[in-house]
Design a protein around this motif. Structure first.
Motif, mmCIF file in Angstrom:
data_model
loop_
_atom_site.group_PDB
_atom_site.id
_atom_site.type_symbol
_atom_site.label_atom_id
_atom_site.label_comp_id
_atom_site.label_asym_id
_atom_site.label_seq_id
_atom_site.Cartn_x
_atom_site.Cartn_y
_atom_site.Cartn_z
ATOM 1 N N LEU A 138 0.836 -1.206 0.000
ATOM 2 C CA LEU A 138 0.000 0.000 0.000
ATOM 3 C C LEU A 138 0.870 1.256 0.000
ATOM 4 N N PHE A 139 0.284 2.352 -0.467
ATOM 5 C CA PHE A 139 0.984 3.636 -0.563
ATOM 6 C C PHE A 139 0.168 4.719 0.119
ATOM 7 N N ALA A 140 0.843 5.801 0.513
ATOM 8 C CA ALA A 140 0.160 6.979 1.036
ATOM 9 C C ALA A 140 -0.444 7.742 -0.144
ATOM 10 N N ALA A 141 -1.348 8.656 0.143
ATOM 11 C CA ALA A 141 -2.026 9.439 -0.896
ATOM 12 C C ALA A 141 -1.010 10.183 -1.758
ATOM 13 N N ASN A 142 -1.171 10.059 -3.062
ATOM 14 C CA ASN A 142 -0.339 10.736 -4.061
ATOM 15 C C ASN A 142 1.150 10.431 -3.918
ATOM 16 N N GLN A 143 1.491 9.277 -3.368
ATOM 17 C CA GLN A 143 2.891 8.923 -3.122
ATOM 18 C C GLN A 143 3.289 7.656 -3.868
ATOM 19 N N ALA A 200 -7.530 4.227 0.887
ATOM 20 C CA ALA A 200 -6.289 3.621 1.360
ATOM 21 C C ALA A 200 -6.086 2.225 0.779
ATOM 22 N N GLN A 201 -7.162 1.452 0.605
ATOM 23 C CA GLN A 201 -7.050 0.097 0.040
ATOM 24 C C GLN A 201 -6.791 0.119 -1.466
ATOM 25 N N ASN A 202 -7.170 1.207 -2.111
ATOM 26 C CA ASN A 202 -7.000 1.309 -3.563
ATOM 27 C C ASN A 202 -5.649 1.890 -3.971
ATOM 28 N N ARG A 203 -4.914 2.484 -3.050
ATOM 29 C CA ARG A 203 -3.572 3.012 -3.326
ATOM 30 C C ARG A 203 -2.591 1.864 -3.137
ATOM 31 N N ARG A 204 -2.365 1.083 -4.190
ATOM 32 C CA ARG A 204 -1.624 -0.155 -4.005
ATOM 33 C C ARG A 204 -0.865 -0.563 -5.264
ATOM 34 N N ALA A 205 0.039 -1.520 -5.060
ATOM 35 C CA ALA A 205 0.680 -2.245 -6.158
ATOM 36 C C ALA A 205 0.529 -3.723 -5.837
ATOM 37 N N VAL A 206 0.137 -4.493 -6.835
ATOM 38 C CA VAL A 206 -0.100 -5.929 -6.662
ATOM 39 C C VAL A 206 0.858 -6.678 -7.581
#
Length: 178
Positions: free
Chosen positions: A70-75, A162-168
């Motif tokens: 997960l990532f922080a907003a706009n990060q 928060a759950q959508n700011r991600r890399a899978v």
């Protein structure tokens, strides 16, 4: 009018009756993309004579190693938790060289489509760079951005964002569509 002879009429009726029979069922063999022609696993470790077991599966990777960071907003900066997960991913990929990875970058629903596609690409790139720095061969890791097009959660609050700011990281056996 045509005069039918009994043998010709009988032959015609038999031919028509044979055509009316249902065709035999067609059977199809479906190949397991993770199996070789002998039915064994198609993992490089197995081909070298080793037995890798259940840990050499995408399911194990997803559920035990962990496929999402997960990532922080706009990060795009990797958190310490993300680096811990990615270190496990790199270790697994370095051990199971018969697999390739596609890193999918995602973003929350706020912002434009273009911005979120670019953000997802940068997030996927950050993960790819980390995996490569940990020894994973660059030709085994690709990236793909979905931006905000494939959300994990759908709602308009921070918990969903928060759950959508991600890399899978999605792994597949080499030669199985990777």
């Amino acid at each position: 009018m045509i005069a039918w002879k009994k043998p010709a009429a009988a032959a015609l009726l038999l031919t028509l009756a044979a055509c009316a029979q249902p065709a035999p069922p067609v059977t199809q063999t479906v190949m397991d993309p993770y199996a070789n022609a002998a039915g064994g696993a198609l993992y490089q470790g197995d081909l070298a004579g080793g037995t890798l077991g259940a840990e050499a599966t995408p399911q194990y990777f997803n559920n035990t190693v962990g496929n999402t960071v997960l990532f922080a907003a706009n990060q795009t900066a990797l958190t310490s938790e993300a680096r811990t997960i990615l270190a496990r991913q790199a270790q697994w990929l370095n051990t199971h060289t018969g697999f390739n990875a596609v890193v999918q970058g995602h973003a929350e629903e706020t912002g434009t489509r273009e911005y979120n596609l670019a953000l997802g690409a940068r997030r996927a790139g950050a993960v790819q760079e980390y995996l490569i720095a940990q020894g994973v061969s660059p030709d085994r890791v690709r990236t793909l951005s979905f931006g905000k097009e494939r959300p994990r959660e759908v709602c308009s609050d921070e918990a969903c964002y928060a759950q959508n700011r991600r890399a899978v990281t999605v792994v597949s056996a080499t030669g199985a569509g990777s």
